[in-house]
Design a protein around this motif. Structure first.
Motif, PDB file in Angstrom:
ATOM      1  N   ASN A 290      -6.635   5.349   8.831  1.00  0.00           N
ATOM      2  CA  ASN A 290      -5.475   5.714   9.616  1.00  0.00           C
ATOM      3  C   ASN A 290      -5.284   7.238   9.467  1.00  0.00           C
TER       4      ASN A 290
ATOM      5  N   TYR B 216       0.590  -1.224   0.119  1.00  0.00           N
ATOM      6  CA  TYR B 216      -0.021   0.113  -0.087  1.00  0.00           C
ATOM      7  C   TYR B 216       0.851   1.270  -0.009  1.00  0.00           C
TER       8      TYR B 216
ATOM      9  N   ASN C 175      -2.544  13.882   5.285  1.00  0.00           N
ATOM     10  CA  ASN C 175      -1.511  12.921   5.777  1.00  0.00           C
ATOM     11  C   ASN C 175      -2.340  11.965   6.279  1.00  0.00           C
ATOM     12  N   GLY C 176      -1.585  10.594   6.270  1.00  0.00           N
ATOM     13  CA  GLY C 176      -2.034   9.366   6.955  1.00  0.00           C
ATOM     14  C   GLY C 176      -2.748   8.456   5.930  1.00  0.00           C
TER      15      GLY C 176
ATOM     16  N   HIS D 272       3.706   9.683  12.867  1.00  0.00           N
ATOM     17  CA  HIS D 272       2.883   8.425  12.144  1.00  0.00           C
ATOM     18  C   HIS D 272       3.325   7.123  12.323  1.00  0.00           C
TER      19      HIS D 272
ATOM     20  N   SER E 117      -4.099   6.191   2.912  1.00  0.00           N
ATOM     21  CA  SER E 117      -3.441   5.232   2.258  1.00  0.00           C
ATOM     22  C   SER E 117      -4.145   4.633   1.091  1.00  0.00           C
ATOM     23  N   TYR E 118      -3.470   3.966   0.256  1.00  0.00           N
ATOM     24  CA  TYR E 118      -3.929   3.583  -0.788  1.00  0.00           C
ATOM     25  C   TYR E 118      -3.545   1.970  -1.071  1.00  0.00           C
ATOM     26  N   THR E 119      -4.524   1.053  -0.761  1.00  0.00           N
ATOM     27  CA  THR E 119      -4.129  -0.338  -0.792  1.00  0.00           C
ATOM     28  C   THR E 119      -3.980  -0.848  -2.412  1.00  0.00           C
TER      29      THR E 119
ATOM     30  N   ASP F 191      -7.759   4.356   1.372  1.00  0.00           N
ATOM     31  CA  ASP F 191      -8.160   3.882   2.861  1.00  0.00           C
ATOM     32  C   ASP F 191      -7.922   5.029   3.680  1.00  0.00           C
TER      33      ASP F 191
ATOM     34  N   ARG G  27       1.257   5.432   1.253  1.00  0.00           N
ATOM     35  CA  ARG G  27       0.835   6.189   2.370  1.00  0.00           C
ATOM     36  C   ARG G  27       1.463   7.588   2.203  1.00  0.00           C
TER      37      ARG G  27
END
Length: 951
Positions: free
Chosen positions: A586, A136, A568-569, A179, A571-573, A583, A138
Motif C-alpha cells: 500500500n 496491523y 509513508n503507507g 491515505h 504496514s506491518y501485519t 507489507d 501503518r
C-alpha cells in the motif's frame, strides 16, 4: 417516549437490553424489535428493568433546555449510561485479580471503576475476542519532503474494533485524507512528546470529527442521525499533557466531541500504588481487552522548558493594569531547550486469541450442544449430568498469545544515553518490558516481539551509537530458550532521511508538476522527481520487499537485514500470525515529474497559454477603443513599476477553506521581502510544511528567521492552528541568539490571546500579542504622534449581514490599548511599511480584513504598493473602501456563483461577489482564494480582466 413506554413494563434480561441499547441496534426507537424478542424469552432471575431507568432519565430530561433542540442526542447519552450500568451489573462479582489493571469502559489509568481486563475466568492472560480478524501498524504523516521540520510522524494501529495512533502531528488530517484513513474511528492518541510536532494536528482532527458527527443544520429527527453517538477521544501522555489539552479545549471545547485527558506519572514513585505494583516499572496507560499499553518515560532532565516536567496545571496569565489592554508577551527564557524535555516509549501487547473449539472431541466426551459448550469456549469447566467434569482444555486448543511491538521516540543523544543506561529509571523499565507484569510467570504471558518502530530524527537514528544500541538492547530481542533465539524482530526507522525526501502529498505534487509547464516560476517542480531519484526509491522499496519475505534469525548479519525504512503507507501485519511481517503493497508508488505530465502536449499547452494571453490583450484593446470600462485593464501602478522582481512576494501556502484536502491546504499566506523581513497572514494547519515544500528547507528557515509579524484575521481554527509551530520553529532557529531578537508581534482577535497563553505553557513561543482592535483605522489616525496610544472602537459583534455596526470610527466604548500600536509600528518600520490596518468585516465576532501599505518605492510619485486581504467575509463596504487603489486585493471566494444563499448563511462570498468588490474598488489585481473543498482543483470561475485564482 412511546417506544420506551411500550417496552418498559415486563422485566427484561440485562444482556438483551445491553444489546438493544448499543448504537446502531435499532433505528426505530430505544427498544426496537430485538429488545421485544428478548423480553419474550423466559428469564430465570428477574432483574430491574434498565428501560424503566431510561424512562425515568427521559422524564428528568424534560427540564433540560437542550432536549428541545437535540432530543436524539440526549436520548442517546441516556441509553448509553443505562447500557453501561447494565453490563457492569452482569459481570462476574468475584474479587479482582491482584495486580491487574483497572479502568472504566476503555481501561485507562486512574479510574475508580474497577474491573480486570485481559483475563478470562480461567485466569489465562490475554484471551479475548477483541482483536478481530486482523491487526496491523501503518506509518503516515512522515514529512519526508519537509526534512521533518513540520511534524513528527504518526504510527496507527488498526484492529477490527478500534484504532489507535501514536502522535497526531500537524497535517495529520491531510495525511489521513491522502491515505484514506477515517479519523472519526480513532479512539486513543498516545503522545511520545508534548509539543506541537507531535500534537499540532489534534485541534484540526477534533474539529473535523465534530463537524462529521454534528454537521450544521442537522435534522435530529432523522433516523440516520440518531445512530451517530458523540465520539470520545482519549489522549495519553506525561503530566504536561494536561497543559496541552487546556490549549486544545480553548478551541475545541463544546464543539460536539469529547476529549478525555489521560496523563500518566513520570516516575513509579508517583503512582500511589503498592510496592509490588511499582516494581513493574511503570503503570499501564491502557488495558481495554484489545491492547495493553505500557509507557516508559525518558526524562534526562527533571526540568522542562517551562519548569518541572510533572507540573500539569496551566499557570494563570499575567495580570494587567485595570482598564489597559496593551500588548502581552509570551515565552520567557526556557530552563532547558524544548527538544530536551521528556519523551515516551510505548510497549504494546495485543490480546491473544482463544484456542479453537473442537466439536468432535466435545461430542465424544458427551457434552451436549448449547450452554455448556459456550462455557467451555469461555475457559470454564463444566459438570455433565452423570457427574463427569470436562475441562476447557479437553476440547479447546491452546490459546495463542498476541504479538507485541514497541514505539521508541529518542529525539536527542541525551535521551539515547538515558535509554541505554541500564541503571537509569528508563533503561531499567525498558529492560523489564519482556517480563510481563513483573511476576515470575510474567515472561510466559507476553507474546513475541514483532517489531520496533523508531521515531528518532535522522541525525540521531543514523549515528553509530544508536545503531549499536538497537542491536544490543535486550528489550528488542525474543528468546525461546537458553541456547536458541526467538523470531526475528524487525526495526522500522521512520525518519525523512530513510525515505529519500519523496513527496508526501502525491495528488498535490502531481498537479504542481503539471502546472510547472504553465509557469515555472510560480509552480516549482516537486522535489525528488527526477528519473534517477525515482529509480533509487523504487530500488530501495524492491530490496526491502525482498528482505521482508525472508525469515532471518541468528547471526549478526541478521540484524542489519531486519532494519527497514518506515516509508509513508508502509504496514506491518501483527495478526493473523501466518501473515506477520512488513507489507509495502500500500506504499504509494513514486512517479517522475515527467511521468505525471506525460499526457500533456508541452507545445500545445504553450500555444494555448499564448493564445489566451493574446485574447486577453485584444479584449483590453477593445475596451480602450470603446471607452473606459470598469473591468478594463489599468495602467501599472507607479509603485509597482518601480520595483524589481523579487523585491516583494506573495506566497499562497493554502487556498482551501474549513479543513485540509488532497489538493488544497487551508489558508496560509506569506508576504516576503528578502532584504527586510516577512509577514505571515493567517496560518492554517500545515502552513510551515507548505512553505518548506514550496521554497525548500533552507529558504523556508530563512523566511521564518526573518519573521517580523503575524496577522490573524479571526478565531476560526483553519486560519491560525499552524501559528504555534511557526513560532516554535523560529525560536529554535534563533537558538541562543533569541535573547537579542525581539518577540514576534502577533496581531489577532482577542480570543487568540487565550489560546496562545494556554499553549505557551506547553512550549515557549517568544511572541507578543496585540489585539486587532488596537490597529483599527481610528487608532492610526487618532494616535499618530501621541505618546499614549489609545483607540476607540466597536465591539465588532454583528447580528446581521449588514455592516452598520462595523463602521471604522469612534463608537460607544473607549479602550486604552497601551503600547500595542507602538509594537506594530516597530514591525512596520522593519518591514518598510507605512502601516498595517485592521478593518472589521462581516463573518463572525472579531473578524477583520488587513491593509498593508508600503513606504514609497517610486521616487517620482512617492507611491508604494498596497495589499488588501479580506479574510473571511461577506462583500461589505469596509473591504471595498479599504481596497480602493490597491495594488493587489486578495479576496475570499468560498462558493461558486449560484450559491448565494449558502454564502449568506455562512457569511462568505461567491466568486462573482469577490470579483465585483475588486472592480468597484479599482484594484489593479484581484486574487481569489479560500475556496470550498468541494472544488478539488479549480472552482467554477467567470472572471474579469484583472482577476486571478490562487492555487
Amino acid at each position: 417516549q412511546f417506544a420506551i413506554a411500550a417496552h418498559a413494563a415486563p422485566p427484561v434480561p440485562a444482556l438483551a437490553v445491553a444489546a438493544s441499547a448499543r448504537p446502531g441496534a435499532s433505528r426505530g426507537g430505544v427498544g426496537g424489535s430485538r429488545a421485544t424478542a428478548a423480553a419474550a424469552s423466559p428469564s430465570p432471575v428477574p432483574s430491574p428493568s434498565p428501560l424503566g431507568a431510561l424512562a425515568r432519565r427521559v422524564r428528568a430530561l424534560r427540564v433540560s433546555p437542550g432536549l428541545e433542540r437535540h432530543p436524539a442526542r440526549h436520548l442517546r447519552a441516556a441509553s448509553t449510561r443505562v447500557a453501561t450500568r447494565t453490563r457492569a451489573a452482569s459481570r462476574d462479582p468475584s474479587p479482582a485479580h491482584e495486580g491487574s489493571a483497572y479502568e472504566p469502559d476503555d481501561g485507562v489509568y486512574g479510574s475508580s471503576h474497577k474491573r480486570p481486563m485481559g483475563k478470562s475466568r480461567s485466569g489465562d492472560a490475554f484471551v479475548t475476542q477483541g482483536l478481530g480478524s486482523r491487526a496491523y501498524l501503518r506509518v503516515i504523516g512522515l514529512g519526508t519532503d519537509t526534512d521533518g521540520a513540520e511534524a513528527a510522524p504518526s504510527v496507527l494501529l488498526f484492529t477490527d474494533a478500534k484504532r489507535y495512533t501514536f502522535n497526531v502531528g500537524e497535517g495529520f488530517q491531510r495525511f489521513a485524507v491522502e491515505h484514506g484513513v477515517n479519523v472519526r474511528r480513532l479512539s486513543h492518541v498516545f503522545l511520545t512528546r508534548v509539543c506541537g510536532r507531535t500534537a499540532g494536528g489534534l485541534v484540526g482532527m477534533l474539529l473535523t470529527v465534530a463537524d462529521d458527527t454534528y454537521p450544521q443544520n442537522q435534522n435530529f429527527d432523522d433516523g440516520e442521525s440518531e445512530t451517530k453517538a458523540p465520539p470520545t477521544l482519549h489522549v495519553h501522555g506525561p503530566p504536561r499533557t494536561e497543559r496541552l489539552m487546556s490549549a486544545v479545549d480553548a478551541l475545541v471545547g463544546g464543539r460536539g466531541v469529547r476529549t478525555v485527558r489521560r496523563p500518566f506519572p513520570l516516575m513509579p514513585s508517583q503512582m500511589g500504588e503498592s510496592k509490588s505494583e511499582s516494581t513493574r516499572g511503570w503503570t499501564l496507560a491502557l488495558d481495554d481487552g484489545i491492547v495493553t499499553v505500557t509507557p516508559v518515560v525518558v526524562a534526562p532532565n527533571p526540568i522542562g522548558p517551562l519548569g518541572p516536567l510533572n507540573a500539569s496545571s496551566v499557570p494563570p496569565p499575567a495580570k494587567r493594569t485595570k482598564g489597559v489592554f496593551g500588548a502581552f508577551t509570551f515565552g520567557a527564557d526556557a530552563s532547558v531547550p524544548a527538544e530536551e524535555a521528556e519523551s515516551v516509549c510505548y510497549h504494546v501487547q495485543l490480546c491473544g486469541m482463544p484456542g479453537k473449539f473442537d466439536p468432535v472431541k466435545a461430542e465424544a466426551l458427551g457434552v451436549p450442544r448449547g450452554k455448556m459448550r459456550g462455557q467451555l469456549v469461555r475457559g470454564e469447566d463444566v459438570t455433565l449430568d452423570d457427574g463427569r467434569v470436562v475441562k476447557s482444555s479437553d476440547v479447546v486448543g491452546e490459546a495463542q498469545r498476541g504479538a507485541r511491538f514497541i514505539v521508541v521516540d529518542c529525539p536527542t543523544t541525551t535521551h539515547l544515553r538515558e535509554l541505554s543506561d541500564s541503571k537509569s529509571s528508563a533503561g531499567a523499565a525498558l529492560a523489564k518490558l519482556a517480563e510481563g507484569d513483573g511476576t515470575p510467570e510474567g515472561a510466559e504471558k507476553v507474546g513475541d516481539l514483532a517489531c520496533v518502530v523508531h521515531l528518532a530524527p535522522a541525525d540521531v537514528a543514523s549515528s553509530e551509537e544508536y545503531r549499536r544500541w538497537m542491536e544490543t538492547c535486550e528489550a528488542f530481542k525474543n528468546s525461546s530458550g537458553p541456547n536458541s533465539s526467538g523470531p526475528a524482530v524487525r526495526h522500522l526507522l521512520v525518519n525523512q532521511r530513510e525515505t529519500k525526501g519523496a513527496p508526501v502529498f502525491r495528488s498535490a505534487a502531481r498537479v504542481n508538476a503539471r502546472l510547472h509547464l504553465v509557469d515555472p516560476t510560480c509552480f516549482p517542480e516537486p522535489a525528488r522527481g527526477r528519473a534517477e531519484d525515482v529509480a533509487e526509491a523504487e530500488a530501495a522499496v524492491k530490496e526491502a520487499t525482498e528482505r521482508a519475505r525472508r525469515v532471518i534469525t541468528g547471526t549478526n548479519d541478521a540484524f542489519a537485514a531486519n532494519v527497514f525504512a518506515g516509508i509513508n503507507g508502509a504496514s506491518y501485519t501483527l495478526w493473523p500470525r501466518h501473515k506477520v511481517g512488513l507489507d509495502l503493497a500500500n506504499a504509494p508508488v513514486q512517479e517522475t515529474n515527467e511521468a505525471m505530465r506525460a499526457d500533456l502536449d508541452r507545445a500545445a499547452l504553450e500555444r494555448s497559454v499564448a493564445a489566451a494571453e493574446a485574447a486577453r490583450i485584444a479584449e483590453i484593446a477593445k475596451f480602450t477603443r470603446n471607452g473606459a470600462d470598469a473591468d478594463a485593464e489599468l495602467d501599472v501602478p507607479p509603485g509597482l513599476a518601480a520595483m524589481n522582481e523579487g523585491d516583494a512576494e506573495i506566497i499562497f501556502l493554502g487556498t482551501g477553506s474549513s479543513a485540509p484536502a488532497k489538493y488544497r491546504n487551508v489558508t496560509g499566506i506569506v508576504v516576503d521581502q528578502k532584504d527586510k523581513g516577512s509577514v505571515f497572514v493567517d496560518t492554517g494547519e500545515g502552513t510551515l510544511g507548505q512553505l518548506v515544500r514550496c521554497v525548500g528547507v533552507d529558504a523556508a528557515d530563512d523566511i521564518v528567521r526573518r519573521l517580523k509579524c503575524v496577522w490573524i484575521s479571526h478565531i476560526h481554527a483553519d486560519h491560525h492552528v499552524g501559528l504555534p509551530t511557526i513560532l516554535a520553529r523560529r525560536r529554535a532557529l534563533l537558538g541562543s541568539n533569541r535573547s537579542n531578537a525581539d518577540p514576534v508581534t502577533v496581531v489577532g482577535p482577542k480570543d487568540l490571546r487565550r489560546f496562545l497563553n494556554a499553549y505557551n505553557a506547553v512550549e515557549p513561543l517568544h511572541a507578543r500579542f496585540v489585539d486587532c482592535r488596537a490597529t483599527l483605522e481610528g487608532e492610526w489616525t487618532r494616535g499618530k504622534g501621541e505618546e499614549r496610544e489609545g483607540v476607540v472602537g466597536t465591539t465588532n459583534a454583528p447580528n446581521s449581514p449588514s455592516v452598520d455596526g462595523l463602521i471604522n470610527k469612534p463608537g460607544s466604548s473607549s479602550f486604552d490599548w497601551g503600547d500595542s500600536l507602538s509594537h506594530v509600528r516597530d514591525a512596520c518600520a522593519a518591514l518598510g511599511l507605512r502601516r498595517m490596518v485592521s478593518t472589521p468585516v462581516v463573518h463572525c465576532a472579531h473578524a477583520f480584513a488587513l491593509t498593508m501599505e508600503s513606504e514609497a518605492t517610486c521616487a517620482e510619485t512617492g507611491e508604494g504598493w498596497k495589499l488588501v486581504y479580506s479574510g473571511d467575509t461577506r462583500p461589505c463596504s469596509n473591504v471595498t473602501d479599504a481596497a480602493r487603489g490597491a495594488t493587489v486585493l486578495v479576496h475570499e471566494a468560498t462558493f461558486e456563483d449560484g450559491m448565494e444563499e449558502d454564502a449568506v448563511k455562512k457569511r462568505h462570498s461567491t466568486v462573482g461577489e469577490a470579483v465585483k468588490v475588486g472592480v468597484d474598488a479599482g484594484a489593479y489585481r484581484t486574487v481569489l482564494t479560500h475556496f470550498s473543498q468541494r472544488y478539488p482543483k479549480v472552482p467554477v470561475f467567470k472572471g474579469g480582466q484583472r482577476v486571478g485564482v490562487a492555487f
